[in-house]
Enzyme design. Structure first.
Site, PDB file in Angstrom:
ATOM      1  N   LYS A  14     -32.331  44.209  64.760  1.00  0.00           N
ATOM      2  CA  LYS A  14     -31.829  43.793  66.083  1.00  0.00           C
ATOM      3  C   LYS A  14     -30.732  44.757  66.558  1.00  0.00           C
ATOM      4  O   LYS A  14     -30.799  45.953  66.252  1.00  0.00           O
ATOM      5  CB  LYS A  14     -31.356  42.333  66.033  1.00  0.00           C
ATOM      6  CG  LYS A  14     -32.433  41.413  65.432  1.00  0.00           C
ATOM      7  CD  LYS A  14     -32.152  39.960  65.579  1.00  0.00           C
ATOM      8  CE  LYS A  14     -33.271  39.165  64.915  1.00  0.00           C
ATOM      9  NZ  LYS A  14     -33.121  37.739  65.067  1.00  0.00           N
ATOM     10  N   HIS A  96     -40.879  39.745  70.682  1.00  0.00           N
ATOM     11  CA  HIS A  96     -39.954  38.936  69.873  1.00  0.00           C
ATOM     12  C   HIS A  96     -39.376  37.826  70.753  1.00  0.00           C
ATOM     13  O   HIS A  96     -39.168  38.023  71.951  1.00  0.00           O
ATOM     14  CB  HIS A  96     -38.834  39.825  69.326  1.00  0.00           C
ATOM     15  CG  HIS A  96     -37.975  39.115  68.331  1.00  0.00           C
ATOM     16  ND1 HIS A  96     -36.953  38.270  68.716  1.00  0.00           N
ATOM     17  CD2 HIS A  96     -38.007  39.090  66.980  1.00  0.00           C
ATOM     18  CE1 HIS A  96     -36.397  37.764  67.622  1.00  0.00           C
ATOM     19  NE2 HIS A  96     -37.011  38.243  66.559  1.00  0.00           N
ATOM     20  N   GLU A  98     -36.515  36.763  71.163  1.00  0.00           N
ATOM     21  CA  GLU A  98     -35.289  37.129  71.901  1.00  0.00           C
ATOM     22  C   GLU A  98     -35.624  37.934  73.148  1.00  0.00           C
ATOM     23  O   GLU A  98     -34.926  37.853  74.158  1.00  0.00           O
ATOM     24  CB  GLU A  98     -34.331  37.889  70.967  1.00  0.00           C
ATOM     25  CG  GLU A  98     -33.687  36.933  69.971  1.00  0.00           C
ATOM     26  CD  GLU A  98     -33.281  37.563  68.651  1.00  0.00           C
ATOM     27  OE1 GLU A  98     -33.191  38.803  68.561  1.00  0.00           O
ATOM     28  OE2 GLU A  98     -33.054  36.801  67.690  1.00  0.00           O
ATOM     29  N   GLU A 166     -43.085  33.134  64.298  1.00  0.00           N
ATOM     30  CA  GLU A 166     -41.667  32.852  64.148  1.00  0.00           C
ATOM     31  C   GLU A 166     -41.287  31.683  65.055  1.00  0.00           C
ATOM     32  O   GLU A 166     -41.036  31.883  66.257  1.00  0.00           O
ATOM     33  CB  GLU A 166     -40.838  34.067  64.568  1.00  0.00           C
ATOM     34  CG  GLU A 166     -41.142  35.326  63.804  1.00  0.00           C
ATOM     35  CD  GLU A 166     -40.008  36.342  63.931  1.00  0.00           C
ATOM     36  OE1 GLU A 166     -39.338  36.601  62.932  1.00  0.00           O
ATOM     37  OE2 GLU A 166     -39.778  36.829  65.047  1.00  0.00           O
ATOM     38  N   SER A 211     -35.126  32.804  59.482  1.00  0.00           N
ATOM     39  CA  SER A 211     -34.189  32.467  58.394  1.00  0.00           C
ATOM     40  C   SER A 211     -34.765  32.706  56.992  1.00  0.00           C
ATOM     41  O   SER A 211     -34.488  31.935  56.070  1.00  0.00           O
ATOM     42  CB  SER A 211     -33.686  31.020  58.548  1.00  0.00           C
ATOM     43  OG  SER A 211     -33.018  30.876  59.787  1.00  0.00           O
ATOM     44  N   GLY A 232     -34.718  38.868  59.695  1.00  0.00           N
ATOM     45  CA  GLY A 232     -33.647  39.307  60.587  1.00  0.00           C
ATOM     46  C   GLY A 232     -32.371  39.560  59.808  1.00  0.00           C
ATOM     47  O   GLY A 232     -32.214  40.592  59.156  1.00  0.00           O
TER      48      GLY A 232
HETATM   49  P1  PGA Z   1     -33.608  35.705  61.123  1.00  0.00           P
HETATM   50  O1  PGA Z   1     -34.395  36.497  62.257  1.00  0.00           O
HETATM   51  O2  PGA Z   1     -34.210  36.101  59.803  1.00  0.00           O
HETATM   52  O3  PGA Z   1     -32.165  36.145  61.243  1.00  0.00           O
HETATM   53  O4  PGA Z   1     -33.780  34.246  61.398  1.00  0.00           O
HETATM   54  C1  PGA Z   1     -35.784  36.625  62.196  1.00  0.00           C
HETATM   55  C2  PGA Z   1     -36.290  37.387  63.375  1.00  0.00           C
HETATM   56  O5  PGA Z   1     -35.719  37.276  64.464  1.00  0.00           O
HETATM   57  O6  PGA Z   1     -37.280  38.123  63.275  1.00  0.00           O
END
Ligand code: PGA
Length: 251
Positions: A14, A96, A98, A166, A211, A232
């Site tokens: 990220k 993604h 986000e 995800e 996570s 992530g």
């Molecule tokens: P995270 O993110 O492992 O911090 O939950 C996963 C991702 O956004 O691909």
């Protein structure tokens, strides 16, 4: 390449790590990751892809970008195209949550990005996942079907495609999803939808993301429907990411 069940461990950094921090992290990951039987892919920020590429010459660790624009060039200030990346990295994350949430990326835009990635020779990881509201309303399957059908519209060649499931509510929260539920959703919804649009799901690796950490990796990798993990925050810590790759490689 036919999916040969080599587990995939992808690290989405990220908007983290400066260029020098990127190189330092790669240096501390390199030896261990090169010795595990998993395909490791890291996704540092755009600004560090060139130096990461240099650092990874002759390495088995693969490199990817976190996003692309769907056009190859033009008046799109601040954007980067697949065509610009193709000699620098091999993979790209598309859609993604986000990007969907904070940059309003629709399934239509995501579909254009996927097409551009494939056309230019980048291997895409298409991210899909429902929000907590959608899950609570019993809409998970509908949302995933829509994201797959619209996102993959017109795509017939699934050779280099990877899908990451995800659930939005599991990303960055420290609350991973239930592995059995994930495996059932992959089987009952993702595989079924891919088959309905004539994409040959047995060769498309499906990753779980949300996570993931060294303590829960095995619980996901124990399911044959889960072919790898998209990580992530734990991918920013060398020891954690190496541990995750080791655990995944033993599955
Ligand atoms: P995270 O993110 O492992 O911090 O939950 C996963 C991702 O956004 O691909």
């Amino acid at each position: 390449m036919i999916f040969d069940s080599t587990p995939i461990v992808a690290g989405n950094w990220k908007m983290n790590k400066t260029d020098s921090e990127t190189i330092a992290l790669i240096k501390s990951l390199k030896e261990d990751l090169e010795n595990v039987q998993a395909l490791s892919i890291i996704f540092p920020p755009f600004i560090s892809l060139l130096s990461a590429n240099k650092e990874l010459q002759n390495s088995t660790i693969k490199l990817g970008a976190q996003n692309i624009h769907f056009e190859e060039s033009g008046q799109f200030t601040g954007e980067i195209s697949a065509k610009m990346l193709v000699n620098i990295c091999e993979y790209v994350i598309i859609g993604h949550s986000e990007r969907r949430q904070f940059f309003n990326e629709s399934n239509t835009v995501i579909n254009k990005k996927l097409k551009s990635a494939i056309k230019n020779g980048l291997k895409p990881i298409l991210c899909i996942g429902e929000s907590l509201e959608e899950k609570s309303a019993g809409l998970s399957a509908k949302i995933l079907e829509k994201q797959l059908i619209k996102g993959l519209d017109g795509i017939t060649n699934s050779k280099d495609l990877i899908i990451a499931y995800e659930p939005v509510w599991a990303i960055g929260t420290g609350e991973a999803a239930n592995p059995e539920e994930i495996s059932l959703t992959i089987k009952n919804t993702i595989h079924t939808t891919l088959a309905s649009i004539n994409l040959n799901h047995p060769i498309i690796p499906i990753l779980y993301g949300g996570s993931v950490n060294p303590s829960n990796t095995a619980s996901f990798m124990n399911y044959s429907e889960i072919n790898g993990v998209l990580v992530g925050s734990a991918s920013l810590k060398d020891k954690d990411f190496i541990e995750i790759a080791k655990i995944a490689s033993q599955s």
